[in-house]
Design a protein around this motif. Structure first.
Motif, short mmCIF file in Angstrom:
data_model
loop_
_atom_site.label_atom_id
_atom_site.label_comp_id
_atom_site.label_asym_id
_atom_site.label_seq_id
_atom_site.Cartn_x
_atom_site.Cartn_y
_atom_site.Cartn_z
N ASN A 96 0.82 -1.21 0.00
CA ASN A 96 0.00 0.00 0.00
C ASN A 96 0.86 1.26 0.00
O ASN A 96 1.96 1.29 0.58
CB ASN A 96 -0.89 0.02 1.25
CG ASN A 96 -1.86 -1.14 1.28
OD1 ASN A 96 -2.40 -1.53 0.26
ND2 ASN A 96 -2.07 -1.70 2.46
N ALA A 97 0.31 2.29 -0.59
CA ALA A 97 0.87 3.63 -0.45
C ALA A 97 -0.30 4.58 -0.33
O ALA A 97 -1.01 4.84 -1.31
CB ALA A 97 1.75 3.99 -1.65
N ASP A 98 -0.51 5.07 0.84
CA ASP A 98 -1.70 5.89 1.14
C ASP A 98 -1.28 7.13 1.90
O ASP A 98 -1.35 7.15 3.12
CB ASP A 98 -2.70 5.06 1.94
CG ASP A 98 -3.95 5.85 2.28
OD1 ASP A 98 -4.23 6.84 1.60
OD2 ASP A 98 -4.63 5.48 3.26
N PRO A 99 -0.81 8.16 1.16
CA PRO A 99 -0.77 8.29 -0.29
C PRO A 99 0.58 7.88 -0.87
O PRO A 99 1.50 7.54 -0.11
CB PRO A 99 -0.97 9.80 -0.48
CG PRO A 99 -0.20 10.38 0.68
CD PRO A 99 -0.43 9.42 1.82
N ILE A 100 0.68 7.92 -2.19
CA ILE A 100 1.98 7.79 -2.85
C ILE A 100 2.76 9.07 -2.57
O ILE A 100 2.39 10.14 -3.04
CB ILE A 100 1.80 7.58 -4.37
CG1 ILE A 100 1.04 6.28 -4.63
CG2 ILE A 100 3.14 7.57 -5.07
CD1 ILE A 100 0.68 6.04 -6.09
N ALA A 101 3.79 8.94 -1.76
CA ALA A 101 4.43 10.14 -1.19
C ALA A 101 5.75 10.50 -1.85
O ALA A 101 6.34 11.53 -1.49
CB ALA A 101 4.65 9.93 0.31
N ARG B 148 -3.94 14.36 -3.79
CA ARG B 148 -2.88 13.38 -3.71
C ARG B 148 -3.47 12.05 -4.21
O ARG B 148 -4.68 11.95 -4.44
CB ARG B 148 -2.35 13.26 -2.29
CG ARG B 148 -3.35 12.76 -1.28
CD ARG B 148 -2.80 12.85 0.14
NE ARG B 148 -3.66 12.11 1.08
CZ ARG B 148 -3.47 12.07 2.38
NH1 ARG B 148 -2.46 12.73 2.94
NH2 ARG B 148 -4.29 11.37 3.15
N SER C 63 6.06 15.74 -1.35
CA SER C 63 5.64 14.56 -0.59
C SER C 63 4.33 13.98 -1.11
O SER C 63 3.48 13.52 -0.33
CB SER C 63 5.51 14.89 0.91
OG SER C 63 6.76 15.24 1.44
N ILE D 283 1.85 15.51 -2.46
CA ILE D 283 0.73 16.44 -2.43
C ILE D 283 0.89 17.43 -3.58
O ILE D 283 1.94 18.08 -3.69
CB ILE D 283 0.64 17.16 -1.08
CG1 ILE D 283 0.36 16.14 0.02
CG2 ILE D 283 -0.45 18.24 -1.12
CD1 ILE D 283 0.47 16.72 1.42
#
Lengths: 188, 75
Positions: free
Chosen positions: A48-53, A157, A76, A78
């Protein structure tokens, strides 16, 4: 005498007719699309990436042509809009799995207070399991129309969800697999 | 998928999440490998929980393991 030029500024008054029964043009116009930008994930990851940072870059290969106008800025994961307006946001993703068979999800997350995020749009795709040694691919797509009334507070994001945790979201700096695009289509 | 042939494919399997990045994403060699500062977890952007890069030999060993598995499965 044949006219070679028409002095539009001084000779043209009233409404300009439109062919085929269209509505006459009565006011000034500006270019419709003033901003387009496209970003992509440069590096794959699993889980997971929550969010993709991280690992975002503006598309920079193959005569991409972006940004048109002033583009997005990213920190990051955003994304900040360059100006207020109505935007179409498109998010495409490519997923991969080996011996995993759960759903994958790609989602667009929106904040209107520069703090808490809500789901703007979501796409789920099921990755079919063919066997422990056979890998499978899938793709996802979602889009969201967003009214950016304030560039300080309204931001977006992007997230990726891996059902079993081992599935991968594919990124590449040489071509877009997972990526996003932003198009400003009008004023707020 | 074709036979695993790049260290990024191995790195993805060593840890989950966005734990690594490249100083030059168009030249993905071990010397350009770095840890990310932040990762996204459950809606929050937090410090990367991976604090140490794997050695180059460990990365290469993981890649070889994947290649061997691929070879075994594909004859």
């Amino acid at each position: 005498m044949a006219l070679s030029k028409i002095d539009v500024a001084n000779m043209l008054t009233g409404a300009t007719p439109v062919a085929n029964g269209g509505t006459a043009l009565t006011s000034g116009f500006v270019n419709g699309i003033t901003m387009v930008d496209q970003w992509r994930l440069t590096t794959s990851f699993s889980g997971n990436a929550d969010p993709i940072a991280s690992n975002w870059e503006r598309v920079d290969t193959d005569s991409d042509g972006v940004p048109v106008g002033t583009g997005m800025s990213e920190s990051s994961g955003i994304f900040t809009f360059p100006s207020t307006g109505i935007y179409i946001i498109k998010y495409q993703g490519v997923g991969h799995g080996l011996a995993h068979s759960q759903r994958l999800s790609w989602n667009i997350q929106v904040t209107t207070n520069n703090s808490s995020y809500d789901m703007g749009s979501n796409h789920h795709e099921h990755l079919r399991f063919y066997g422990s040694s056979l890998d499978t691919w899938c793709s996802g797509f979602c889009e969201h129309v967003l009214d950016v009334t304030n560039t300080t507070n309204v931001k977006v994001r992007f997230g990726f969800g891996a059902g079993q945790g081992g599935e991968e979201c594919i990124g590449d700096s040489g071509g877009t697999y997972t990526g996003v695009s932003f198009t400003r289509i009008g004023d707020t | 998928m074709s036979r695993p042939n790049h260290i990024e494919i191995a790195l993805v399997k060593i840890h989950s999440g966005q734990w690594f990045t490249w100083t030059d994403s168009k030249n993905k060699i071990y010397a350009n490998l770095r840890l990310t500062d932040k990762i996204g977890v459950d809606g929050n952007i937090v410090d990367n929980t991976v604090t140490e890069l794997p050695t180059e030999s460990a990365v290469n060993a993981k890649l070889k393991e994947m290649q061997d598995a691929w070879d075994a499965a594909n004859g």
